[in-house]
Design a protein around this motif. Structure first.
Motif, PDB file in Angstrom:
ATOM      1  N   ALA A  47       0.802  -1.160   0.080  1.00 14.26           N
ATOM      2  CA  ALA A  47      -0.113   0.129  -0.054  1.00 14.26           C
ATOM      3  C   ALA A  47       0.850   1.371  -0.038  1.00 14.26           C
ATOM      4  N   TYR A  49       0.103   5.863   0.195  1.00 15.26           N
ATOM      5  CA  TYR A  49      -0.859   6.853   0.646  1.00 15.26           C
ATOM      6  C   TYR A  49      -0.593   8.229  -0.130  1.00 15.26           C
ATOM      7  N   HIS A  67     -10.886   8.095   6.237  1.00 18.55           N
ATOM      8  CA  HIS A  67     -10.293   6.727   6.100  1.00 18.55           C
ATOM      9  C   HIS A  67     -10.886   6.122   4.951  1.00 18.55           C
ATOM     10  N   ALA A  69      -9.781   5.039   0.405  1.00 17.13           N
ATOM     11  CA  ALA A  69      -8.769   4.153  -0.362  1.00 17.13           C
ATOM     12  C   ALA A  69      -9.233   4.360  -1.713  1.00 17.13           C
ATOM     13  N   VAL A  93     -11.279   1.102   5.702  1.00 20.36           N
ATOM     14  CA  VAL A  93     -11.309   2.310   4.799  1.00 20.36           C
ATOM     15  C   VAL A  93     -12.459   2.003   3.933  1.00 20.36           C
ATOM     16  N   LEU A 109      -4.019   4.534   0.180  1.00 19.94           N
ATOM     17  CA  LEU A 109      -4.730   4.853   1.347  1.00 19.94           C
ATOM     18  C   LEU A 109      -4.787   6.532   1.488  1.00 19.94           C
ATOM     19  N   ALA A 113      -5.948   7.691   6.845  1.00 21.08           N
ATOM     20  CA  ALA A 113      -5.909   6.136   7.093  1.00 21.08           C
ATOM     21  C   ALA A 113      -4.533   5.595   7.461  1.00 21.08           C
ATOM     22  N   ALA A 114      -3.671   6.145   6.625  1.00 19.04           N
ATOM     23  CA  ALA A 114      -2.334   5.796   6.649  1.00 19.04           C
ATOM     24  C   ALA A 114      -1.747   6.102   8.206  1.00 19.04           C
TER      25      ALA A 114
END
Length: 128
Positions: A47, A49, A67, A69, A93, A109, A113-114
């Motif tokens: 992942a 971000y 949150h 993605a 997310v 993300l 969220a990250a």
């Protein structure tokens, strides 16, 4: 003089167009040198971000602190739980954007969220 300015401008554009990755070495280095670590229940993926944008592909306003993605194929509105195997922190997310478009990277993300899972760079995570 004009050629120097054009060359300098092109150099600056190429530097700002480089992807941000887990290290200054780039994604190719990441995939060949960074091993997945920690326990993972679910699918182990890479992942990244992102923290800038105006609108998502779904039409929603982009919220860097949210949150949410991006995923290439999951339907908009899908909820995915992402866990950082390094520290065990998880976040759920909502998929509201398309991407990432880097080979081997599955999820992009929003920076909120990250941050929630303690992710500060591209890394291996667990996705449920």
């Amino acid at each position: 003089m004009r050629a120097t300015i054009i060359t300098l401008g092109l150099s600056l554009v190429s530097l700002t167009a480089l992807p941000t990755a887990a290290s200054s070495h780039g994604f190719a280095w990441f995939f060949s040198h960074v091993q997945a670590e920690g326990n993972c229940s679910g699918q182990r993926i890479v992942a990244t971000y992102y923290s800038s944008g105006t609108r998502t592909t779904s039409g929603q306003a982009f919220n860097a602190g949210g949150h949410t993605a991006a995923h290439r194929t999951l339907p908009f509105g899908s909820q995915v739980t992402v866990t950082n195997p390094r520290n065990g922190k998880s976040v759920t997310v909502v998929i509201n954007d398309r991407g990432p478009f880097t080979k081997g990277v599955t999820l992009d993300l929003a920076s909120g969220a990250a941050h929630a899972i303690g992710m500060s760079a591209t890394q291996w995570v667990c996705m449920l």
